[in-house]
Design an enzyme around this catalytic site. Sequence first.
Site, PDB file in Angstrom:
ATOM      1  N   TRP A 342       0.821  -1.209   0.000  1.00  0.00           N
ATOM      2  CA  TRP A 342       0.000   0.000   0.000  1.00  0.00           C
ATOM      3  C   TRP A 342       0.857   1.263   0.000  1.00  0.00           C
ATOM      4  CZ3 TRP A 342      -0.225   3.844   3.809  1.00  0.00           C
ATOM      5  CH2 TRP A 342      -1.228   4.795   3.647  1.00  0.00           C
ATOM      6  N   HIS A 343       2.015   1.207   0.642  1.00  0.00           N
ATOM      7  CA  HIS A 343       2.856   2.399   0.739  1.00  0.00           C
ATOM      8  C   HIS A 343       3.523   2.764  -0.582  1.00  0.00           C
ATOM      9  CE1 HIS A 343       2.579   1.989   5.177  1.00  0.00           C
ATOM     10  NE2 HIS A 343       2.800   3.282   5.142  1.00  0.00           N
ATOM     11  N   GLY A 344       3.636   1.841  -1.508  1.00  0.00           N
ATOM     12  CA  GLY A 344       4.240   2.203  -2.774  1.00  0.00           C
ATOM     13  C   GLY A 344       4.524   1.004  -3.648  1.00  0.00           C
TER      14      GLY A 344
END
Length: 518
Positions: A342-344
């Site tokens: 989700w963060h990247g």
Amino acid sequence: MLFVSNEFLFLFLPASLIGYQLLSRFGRNAMLSWLTLTSLFFYGYWNPAYLVLLCGSILMNFLFSQRLGEGRSDEAQGRWLTIAIVANLALLMYFKYLFPVLNFLHIHGVLNHGFVDVILPLGISFFTFTQIAYLIDLRQGIAQRQGILPYSVFVTLFPHLIAGPIIHPRELMPQLEEGRIRGIHSDDFSVGLTWFVLGFAKKVMIADRLGPMTDILYAHPHSAGFATAWIGAICYNFQLYFDFSGYSDMALGLARMFGITFPLNFDSPYKAQGFIEFWQRWHMTLSRYITEYLFTPILRMVNSHRIDAGKKVSRKAMGTPEGFAQMVAFPVLLSMLIAGIWHGAGLQFIVFGLLHGLYITINHAWRFLTPQGHPLHRKVPPAFMVALTFLGFILSQVFFRAANVHDATYVLGTMIGLHHGPAFHAFPYLAELPSTSAFLGSATKALVAISVCFFIVWGTPNTQEILGQLPHGQLRMPSLFPALKWRVTMLWSFAVAAIFCISVLLLDGQTRFLYFQF
């Protein structure tokens, strides 16, 4: 538009507050309409083209919400919920993961055309996850179906639109009901304004001053020496800490100015004595989201399979190697893997997520092996647990900040002495102070900056403690200044005004919030 821009501070925010107060005379719908319009303007100011994306997402999910809730069969609701989640995730993956993958293939010669000009829409992860939570809660009967106006405010309210906190419908919707929503109240405004200014100062006076120290390491990771690697890594830890802590304070303060209360999102995580506690303090609403919508469903699935196989799902069974692996390690690792993704879009974020999953799993194992009252708890001092947690986070953040896994592993190798670069690169000081720059060396300046950060993080109360905004019954954490508490006095007014003025003078036109890229 950023919270730390002149346009926001001196034009948008005053106009929003004044308009909100004037329209409060005309009732709930007028205030909700104003909040929606100002929030859409806030988002569209950055890139008007993506305003269509946000409005389309809101309309799509509102229509999905009309297919959920009371009056429909469980089968039909389950089908519509699945379609809605798939549609939301497809939209998120299209912008956040498809183009980075295509660029990766282009760099390695698989594709002839790159997509470096495609910009990730700001806040797409946050407003997508917020709406998915609403639909799930609606399906489970936890939330109530809303009209388009309050639903639009729930999604777009500008204090949380870009980077959270991730709000539950049951937290915000009741505050928007007739009789609850009102104009600006002096008590809420004074607390909110002070909260905002303190967060503004964290961002501008500390986080932004640490940025150049971090960039020296990660701009040229293969030329850094031992001291540069450690100082750069620690500086990034504090930069991210004060950047996100400052943002969270500003978001909560802005909402409170309008008479709306947001849940706490940041609670001195560097004081945590383990990674379970750490994630209960760092980005608290994201941790709650991961627990409720990832970890718990995965655990239920695992338990269901174990029951079908005739195996126990008790806490005693969880303490066995097989039970621990299935009911603790697997759900934790899978949940944190998804959180990392989700963060990247990058292998480094997968490593970051798995590393934190491993940390939490080890923390759970420690709790099983040494339950409350175990002699080891008396032998291991809390300060050691805090330092160990802080060190583990430093190492994980190398992957979070580095451009790729190769750079991250090289920096970690340098930190343990495997690579030898120049002993030290020059670090800029927190601020250009002629009285100190003449005789302090670069290393000393950087160490002074780090020491100040350590003192603030571990020696002073956090913002909600100072403002007396802790949840009911929660005790203040130990600090060197237990009596430091905000009051509506002339002295505090002058202090807050001075902090605001200094922060405005230090504003950098290139400033940005680190979490905005996610």
